[in-house]
Scaffold this motif. Sequence first.
Motif, short mmCIF file in Angstrom:
data_model
loop_
_atom_site.label_atom_id
_atom_site.label_comp_id
_atom_site.label_asym_id
_atom_site.label_seq_id
_atom_site.Cartn_x
_atom_site.Cartn_y
_atom_site.Cartn_z
N GLU A 1 0.86 -1.18 0.00
CA GLU A 1 0.00 0.00 0.00
C GLU A 1 0.89 1.24 0.00
O GLU A 1 1.83 1.32 0.80
N ILE A 2 0.62 2.18 -0.89
CA ILE A 2 1.30 3.48 -0.87
C ILE A 2 0.26 4.48 -0.42
O ILE A 2 -0.79 4.63 -1.05
N ARG A 3 0.54 5.16 0.70
CA ARG A 3 -0.43 6.07 1.29
C ARG A 3 0.29 7.28 1.88
O ARG A 3 1.50 7.26 2.09
N PRO A 4 -0.48 8.35 2.18
CA PRO A 4 0.14 9.51 2.83
C PRO A 4 0.75 9.11 4.17
O PRO A 4 0.20 8.27 4.90
N ALA A 5 1.88 9.72 4.49
CA ALA A 5 2.53 9.46 5.77
C ALA A 5 1.70 10.06 6.90
O ALA A 5 1.07 11.11 6.74
N ALA A 6 1.70 9.38 8.03
CA ALA A 6 1.00 9.83 9.23
C ALA A 6 2.02 10.01 10.36
O ALA A 6 3.13 9.46 10.28
N PRO A 7 1.66 10.75 11.40
CA PRO A 7 2.61 10.95 12.50
C PRO A 7 3.19 9.66 13.07
O PRO A 7 4.38 9.62 13.40
N HIS A 8 2.40 8.59 13.15
CA HIS A 8 2.94 7.35 13.71
C HIS A 8 3.96 6.67 12.79
O HIS A 8 4.66 5.75 13.21
N ASP A 9 4.09 7.15 11.54
CA ASP A 9 5.09 6.61 10.61
C ASP A 9 6.46 7.25 10.78
O ASP A 9 7.45 6.75 10.22
N LEU A 10 6.53 8.37 11.49
CA LEU A 10 7.79 9.13 11.54
C LEU A 10 8.99 8.33 12.05
O LEU A 10 10.07 8.45 11.45
N PRO A 11 8.90 7.53 13.10
CA PRO A 11 10.10 6.78 13.52
C PRO A 11 10.66 5.91 12.39
O PRO A 11 11.88 5.88 12.17
N ALA A 12 9.80 5.24 11.64
CA ALA A 12 10.27 4.38 10.55
C ALA A 12 10.85 5.20 9.41
O ALA A 12 11.88 4.84 8.82
N ILE A 13 10.20 6.33 9.08
CA ILE A 13 10.70 7.19 7.99
C ILE A 13 12.08 7.73 8.35
O ILE A 13 13.01 7.64 7.55
N VAL A 14 12.22 8.27 9.54
CA VAL A 14 13.49 8.87 9.94
C VAL A 14 14.58 7.80 10.03
O VAL A 14 15.73 8.04 9.65
N ALA A 15 14.23 6.62 10.49
CA ALA A 15 15.22 5.53 10.53
C ALA A 15 15.73 5.21 9.13
O ALA A 15 16.94 4.99 8.94
N MET A 16 14.84 5.20 8.13
CA MET A 16 15.28 4.95 6.76
C MET A 16 16.14 6.10 6.24
O MET A 16 17.12 5.87 5.52
N LEU A 17 15.76 7.34 6.56
CA LEU A 17 16.56 8.49 6.13
C LEU A 17 17.98 8.43 6.71
O LEU A 17 18.93 8.86 6.07
N ALA A 18 18.10 7.89 7.91
CA ALA A 18 19.40 7.83 8.59
C ALA A 18 20.21 6.59 8.24
O ALA A 18 21.38 6.48 8.62
N ASP A 19 19.63 5.67 7.48
CA ASP A 19 20.26 4.37 7.25
C ASP A 19 21.18 4.35 6.03
O ASP A 19 21.04 3.52 5.14
N ASP A 20 22.09 5.28 5.96
CA ASP A 20 23.18 5.26 4.98
C ASP A 20 24.23 6.25 5.46
O ASP A 20 23.98 7.04 6.37
N PRO A 21 25.43 6.21 4.88
CA PRO A 21 26.49 7.08 5.40
C PRO A 21 26.14 8.58 5.37
O PRO A 21 26.48 9.30 6.30
N LEU A 22 25.46 9.04 4.34
CA LEU A 22 25.08 10.45 4.29
C LEU A 22 24.02 10.78 5.33
O LEU A 22 24.13 11.77 6.06
N GLY A 23 22.99 9.96 5.37
CA GLY A 23 21.90 10.21 6.31
C GLY A 23 22.33 10.08 7.76
O GLY A 23 21.82 10.80 8.62
N ALA A 24 23.26 9.19 8.03
CA ALA A 24 23.72 9.00 9.40
C ALA A 24 24.35 10.28 9.96
O ALA A 24 24.29 10.53 11.16
N ARG A 25 24.91 11.11 9.08
CA ARG A 25 25.54 12.36 9.51
C ARG A 25 24.54 13.50 9.67
O ARG A 25 24.81 14.45 10.39
#
Length: 150
Positions: free
Chosen positions: A5-29
């Motif tokens: 399912e592709i749907r609009p992000a909701a506040p309860h999705d933020l921990p997972a979204i931010v974890a994915m954003l941080a999961d590479d060398p650039l994002g980790a910084r």
Amino acid sequence: MSDLEIRPAAPHDLPAIVAMLADDPLGARRESPDDLTPYTAALTRLTADPNQHLVVAVRDDRVVGTLQLTVIPGLSRRGSTRSIIEGVRIHADERGNGLGTRLIEWAVDESRRQGCQLVQLTSDATRTDAHRFYERLGFEASHVGFKLSI
């Protein structure tokens, strides 16, 4: 992929979204998964703007991908509307199975639905695998990008 399912992000999705954003060398910084306060404020701004579409891909009640699509009305190109795809991330467990393609296809389809004549994206110069991925989907490396941190 019919279970996706592709749907609009909701506040309860933020921990997972931010974890994915941080999961590479650039994002980790540059990301701070331990403090969601600025992300919560950003989601509030994004949700209030009809030209912003932050979406998540969900499988089995688990966020496995995300991207942001921004629609920009303009004067150039005879008054064309364009869109920008940003923040494309796929959970490490899901990479290589077509999920990235599905998300980009969603963004291109939504851009058409919004009346866009052009879809743009940028990718950090070090992400050569991502460059090949976007080229396989028909994107062309046509411009040189510049950024100024302020």
